[in-house]
Design a protein around this motif. Sequence first.
Motif, PDB file in Angstrom:
ATOM      1  N   TRP A   1       0.849  -1.197   0.000  1.00 24.22           N
ATOM      2  CA  TRP A   1       0.000   0.000   0.000  1.00 24.22           C
ATOM      3  C   TRP A   1       0.882   1.244   0.000  1.00 24.22           C
ATOM      4  N   VAL A   2       1.070   1.830  -1.172  1.00 33.20           N
ATOM      5  CA  VAL A   2       2.061   2.900  -1.320  1.00 33.20           C
ATOM      6  C   VAL A   2       1.666   4.164  -0.566  1.00 33.20           C
ATOM      7  N   GLY A   3       0.362   4.450  -0.446  1.00 34.78           N
ATOM      8  CA  GLY A   3      -0.067   5.651   0.263  1.00 34.78           C
ATOM      9  C   GLY A   3       0.339   5.671   1.710  1.00 34.78           C
ATOM     10  N   LYS A   4       0.461   4.495   2.321  1.00 32.09           N
ATOM     11  CA  LYS A   4       0.887   4.406   3.716  1.00 32.09           C
ATOM     12  C   LYS A   4       2.384   4.641   3.879  1.00 32.09           C
ATOM     13  N   ALA A   5       3.099   4.673   2.755  1.00 31.73           N
ATOM     14  CA  ALA A   5       4.548   4.865   2.804  1.00 31.73           C
ATOM     15  C   ALA A   5       4.965   6.291   2.454  1.00 31.73           C
ATOM     16  N   PHE A   6       3.995   7.195   2.269  1.00 32.91           N
ATOM     17  CA  PHE A   6       4.333   8.562   1.854  1.00 32.91           C
ATOM     18  C   PHE A   6       5.262   9.262   2.838  1.00 32.91           C
ATOM     19  N   ASP A   7       5.126   8.959   4.137  1.00 32.12           N
ATOM     20  CA  ASP A   7       5.935   9.644   5.153  1.00 32.12           C
ATOM     21  C   ASP A   7       7.010   8.741   5.758  1.00 32.12           C
ATOM     22  N   ALA A   8       7.182   7.556   5.190  1.00 29.69           N
ATOM     23  CA  ALA A   8       8.223   6.650   5.689  1.00 29.69           C
ATOM     24  C   ALA A   8       9.600   7.209   5.374  1.00 29.69           C
ATOM     25  N   GLU A   9      10.529   7.077   6.320  1.00 25.96           N
ATOM     26  CA  GLU A   9      11.892   7.554   6.111  1.00 25.96           C
ATOM     27  C   GLU A   9      12.647   6.583   5.208  1.00 25.96           C
ATOM     28  N   LEU A  10      13.089   7.091   4.068  1.00 25.44           N
ATOM     29  CA  LEU A  10      13.789   6.288   3.076  1.00 25.44           C
ATOM     30  C   LEU A  10      15.271   6.642   3.136  1.00 25.44           C
ATOM     31  N   ILE A  11      16.077   5.656   3.482  1.00 29.56           N
ATOM     32  CA  ILE A  11      17.502   5.889   3.729  1.00 29.56           C
ATOM     33  C   ILE A  11      18.294   5.736   2.436  1.00 29.56           C
ATOM     34  N   THR A  12      19.180   6.694   2.167  1.00 31.51           N
ATOM     35  CA  THR A  12      20.018   6.610   0.978  1.00 31.51           C
ATOM     36  C   THR A  12      21.470   6.279   1.373  1.00 31.51           C
ATOM     37  N   PRO A  13      22.091   5.294   0.696  1.00 30.00           N
ATOM     38  CA  PRO A  13      23.479   4.952   1.006  1.00 30.00           C
ATOM     39  C   PRO A  13      24.485   5.939   0.427  1.00 30.00           C
ATOM     40  N   ILE A  14      24.043   6.784  -0.522  1.00 35.45           N
ATOM     41  CA  ILE A  14      24.955   7.784  -1.085  1.00 35.45           C
ATOM     42  C   ILE A  14      24.241   9.128  -1.110  1.00 35.45           C
ATOM     43  N   GLY A  15      24.982  10.202  -1.246  1.00 31.94           N
ATOM     44  CA  GLY A  15      24.379  11.525  -1.314  1.00 31.94           C
ATOM     45  C   GLY A  15      23.530  11.687  -2.565  1.00 31.94           C
ATOM     46  N   LEU A  16      22.381  12.351  -2.422  1.00 34.90           N
ATOM     47  CA  LEU A  16      21.465  12.547  -3.533  1.00 34.90           C
ATOM     48  C   LEU A  16      21.002  13.993  -3.601  1.00 34.90           C
ATOM     49  N   LYS A  17      20.682  14.432  -4.795  1.00 44.11           N
ATOM     50  CA  LYS A  17      20.033  15.721  -5.002  1.00 44.11           C
ATOM     51  C   LYS A  17      18.636  15.425  -5.514  1.00 44.11           C
ATOM     52  N   ILE A  18      17.611  15.727  -4.719  1.00 48.85           N
ATOM     53  CA  ILE A  18      16.229  15.472  -5.085  1.00 48.85           C
ATOM     54  C   ILE A  18      15.511  16.811  -5.155  1.00 48.85           C
TER      55      ILE A  18
ATOM     56  N   SER B   1      15.345  20.488  -5.096  1.00 52.81           N
ATOM     57  CA  SER B   1      16.277  21.443  -4.492  1.00 52.81           C
ATOM     58  C   SER B   1      16.862  20.916  -3.190  1.00 52.81           C
ATOM     59  N   GLU B   2      16.469  19.691  -2.815  1.00 53.25           N
ATOM     60  CA  GLU B   2      16.897  19.108  -1.541  1.00 53.25           C
ATOM     61  C   GLU B   2      18.125  18.236  -1.717  1.00 53.25           C
ATOM     62  N   SER B   3      19.119  18.431  -0.852  1.00 48.17           N
ATOM     63  CA  SER B   3      20.296  17.566  -0.831  1.00 48.17           C
ATOM     64  C   SER B   3      20.145  16.584   0.329  1.00 48.17           C
ATOM     65  N   VAL B   4      20.307  15.314   0.042  1.00 49.35           N
ATOM     66  CA  VAL B   4      20.200  14.274   1.065  1.00 49.35           C
ATOM     67  C   VAL B   4      21.561  13.605   1.200  1.00 49.35           C
ATOM     68  N   ASP B   5      22.166  13.725   2.376  1.00 51.17           N
ATOM     69  CA  ASP B   5      23.495  13.152   2.607  1.00 51.17           C
ATOM     70  C   ASP B   5      23.412  11.642   2.766  1.00 51.17           C
ATOM     71  N   ALA B   6      24.531  10.976   2.538  1.00 51.33           N
ATOM     72  CA  ALA B   6      24.615   9.531   2.719  1.00 51.33           C
ATOM     73  C   ALA B   6      24.235   9.157   4.142  1.00 51.33           C
ATOM     74  N   GLY B   7      23.378   8.133   4.285  1.00 50.89           N
ATOM     75  CA  GLY B   7      22.939   7.692   5.598  1.00 50.89           C
ATOM     76  C   GLY B   7      21.758   8.467   6.132  1.00 50.89           C
ATOM     77  N   GLU B   8      21.336   9.517   5.437  1.00 52.09           N
ATOM     78  CA  GLU B   8      20.176  10.296   5.874  1.00 52.09           C
ATOM     79  C   GLU B   8      18.951   9.876   5.066  1.00 52.09           C
TER      80      GLU B   8
END
Length: 306
Positions: free
Chosen positions: A264-281, A283-290
Amino acid sequence: MPQIPVGNSFIDEARENSYYDLVMPLYKMTSSGEPTYQLGTCFPIGSGVYLTAAHVFEGFVDARRRYQRPTGEKTLPTQEEMVERLKFMKEDHFLENTDVNCGILILDQSEIRNGRLKTLGFSLVTSIIMTLDFDMAVLFVKDDKRLNSDGNISPIALWPLIETPGLDQKVLIAGFPEAHQKLIVRGKGKSQKLEIGLSLVINKGEITEMHPEMHNLGNAFFPCLRTNAEIESGHSGGPAICVKTGGIIGINSTGGISGGIISWVGKAFDAELITPIGLKIGSESVDAGESTTLRKMAEAGTINIY
């Protein structure tokens, strides 16, 4: 188990969009970019952003086993367990040392309009983000080979995500069951040529049960929807499509004797998704492990949810 011929694959009467434009097989790749076997199915929700099922990746399955209760008890994780899992995913860099090399087989949309399937090659996945408590993985591609039927990058069709589905809602289960697929690779690198025999299979059904926390049967450890539509091996990761709205209510997860389970994808809208590498999504920058969330990605204009 209806296989969809290319000529009958169009979603709308105007023949603007085909299911072959919007549902793709996902393959395990070598580090040099050669396909080895099919992992499942995936689908695009943003420019260079795709969804699939997390369980198709061995690293996810291994991590789930690490946090499986010895008693086999099927209840939501306690607050202490959630803290422990998040610590593991952040500090131990979840998936960092896991082989997640994979590629999305992209078809030529102009050829689809002529009733033919021709490949444009593989869009190689550059990063994967997920959480341990949903059967969902977000795939990011830097050099996406998807082009519209005019051969341009944009505008191009994408799936919107629905937050709240309903009981008895009619759904379509789309994907590429492994028994119906053929991929032969000849040559390497720039001289690589692909011979394909693809069959998209779309099964019809309804939502028969809704489990907003988790299902107490089988391996459905996540918020899920039960459907009487058949989900076959290879359907995993494909879209569960709402017939009425044309949006995505979930991700095909597991099959069974009398239907299957949809994450059920709608229940995952606010789930914390962890990235193993830095990402630019956006205008947002997400550091590795965040982490980031689907809702934040929608606020950044990367995907569309409603």
